[in-house]
Write a protein that holds these residues in place. Structure first.
Motif, PDB file in Angstrom:
ATOM      1  N   VAL A 178       0.519  -2.131  -9.001  1.00  0.00           N
ATOM      2  CA  VAL A 178       1.700  -3.081  -8.370  1.00  0.00           C
ATOM      3  C   VAL A 178       2.238  -1.821  -6.967  1.00  0.00           C
ATOM      4  N   LEU A 179       2.898  -0.746  -7.285  1.00  0.00           N
ATOM      5  CA  LEU A 179       3.478  -0.297  -6.409  1.00  0.00           C
ATOM      6  C   LEU A 179       3.069  -0.066  -5.624  1.00  0.00           C
ATOM      7  N   VAL A 180       1.157   0.604  -5.664  1.00  0.00           N
ATOM      8  CA  VAL A 180       0.508   1.252  -4.792  1.00  0.00           C
ATOM      9  C   VAL A 180      -0.553   0.576  -3.707  1.00  0.00           C
ATOM     10  N   PHE A 181       0.618  -0.490  -4.594  1.00  0.00           N
ATOM     11  CA  PHE A 181      -0.007  -2.190  -3.403  1.00  0.00           C
ATOM     12  C   PHE A 181       0.885  -2.511  -1.831  1.00  0.00           C
ATOM     13  N   MET A 182       1.914  -1.971  -2.878  1.00  0.00           N
ATOM     14  CA  MET A 182       3.790  -2.615  -2.339  1.00  0.00           C
ATOM     15  C   MET A 182       4.121  -1.061  -1.629  1.00  0.00           C
ATOM     16  N   LEU A 183       3.102  -0.022  -1.305  1.00  0.00           N
ATOM     17  CA  LEU A 183       3.760   0.988  -0.714  1.00  0.00           C
ATOM     18  C   LEU A 183       2.702   0.055   0.740  1.00  0.00           C
ATOM     19  N   CYS A 184       1.245   0.164   0.224  1.00  0.00           N
ATOM     20  CA  CYS A 184       0.644  -0.346   1.792  1.00  0.00           C
ATOM     21  C   CYS A 184       0.983  -1.571   2.264  1.00  0.00           C
ATOM     22  N   CYS A 185       1.823  -2.320   1.414  1.00  0.00           N
ATOM     23  CA  CYS A 185       2.330  -3.695   1.996  1.00  0.00           C
ATOM     24  C   CYS A 185       3.249  -2.869   2.788  1.00  0.00           C
ATOM     25  N   LEU A 186       3.718  -1.846   3.477  1.00  0.00           N
ATOM     26  CA  LEU A 186       4.956  -0.644   4.232  1.00  0.00           C
ATOM     27  C   LEU A 186       4.767  -1.628   5.261  1.00  0.00           C
TER      28      LEU A 186
END
Length: 159
Positions: free
Chosen positions: A83-91
């Motif tokens: 989830v954190l990797v996905f959130m990083l990609c969404c920044l």
């Protein structure tokens, strides 16, 4: 209105995650091979090297659950990492560096601890911060990374 985009260029920040994970695993390796389990070694007036096993999560939270739920806890942590990797990609590409650094070091810390949990069945802790007889729960470089990451994300909301 623009749909949320995924910025794969933000994945370059995962290099910082790997650096944190590597540093964490190397310090744990050094402690396991050079320190006696459960015997503190004086470093500074308020810091000892104290090799212990942690069955919980960062800063010994949930350590009372023991090894019984290790597999479940590992799966939950891996899910959080994804989830954190996905959130990083969404920044957004123009997002604050604090956000990107924050997510990256949290991911790196979580990777270091989950590797320990899967490989050894426990997390290796060794940093014993204390003032007089009051001791903070023993922690490691990964826990420190998680803490710094959270602070970076909080600061990015203030800046």
């Amino acid at each position: 209105m623009n749909a949320q985009l995924i910025y794969f260029s933000n994945l370059k920040w995962l290099f910082l995650s790997l650096v944190i994970m590597f540093f964490d695993l190397m310090t744990k390796f050094l402690v396991m091979n050079n320190c006696v389990y459960g015997k503190p070694i004086f470093i500074f007036s308020c810091v000892n090297c104290y090799y212990v096993h942690n069955f919980g999560v960062a800063f010994s939270l949930l350590s009372h659950i023991g090894i019984k739920y290790n597999a479940l806890l590992s799966c939950i942590i891996i899910l959080i990492i994804l989830v954190l990797v996905f959130m990083l990609c969404c920044l957004d590409i123009n997002s604050s560096y604090f956000f990107k650094i924050g997510y990256s070091v949290i991911i790196g810390g979580a990777l270091g601890n989950v590797f320990n949990r899967i490989y050894y069945g426990v997390v290796i802790d060794f940093i014993d911060f204390h003032i007089g007889y009051w001791h903070w729960p023993t922690f490691n470089v990964a826990d420190l990374g998680i803490f710094v990451g959270v602070v970076c994300i909080i600061l990015s909301n203030k800046v």
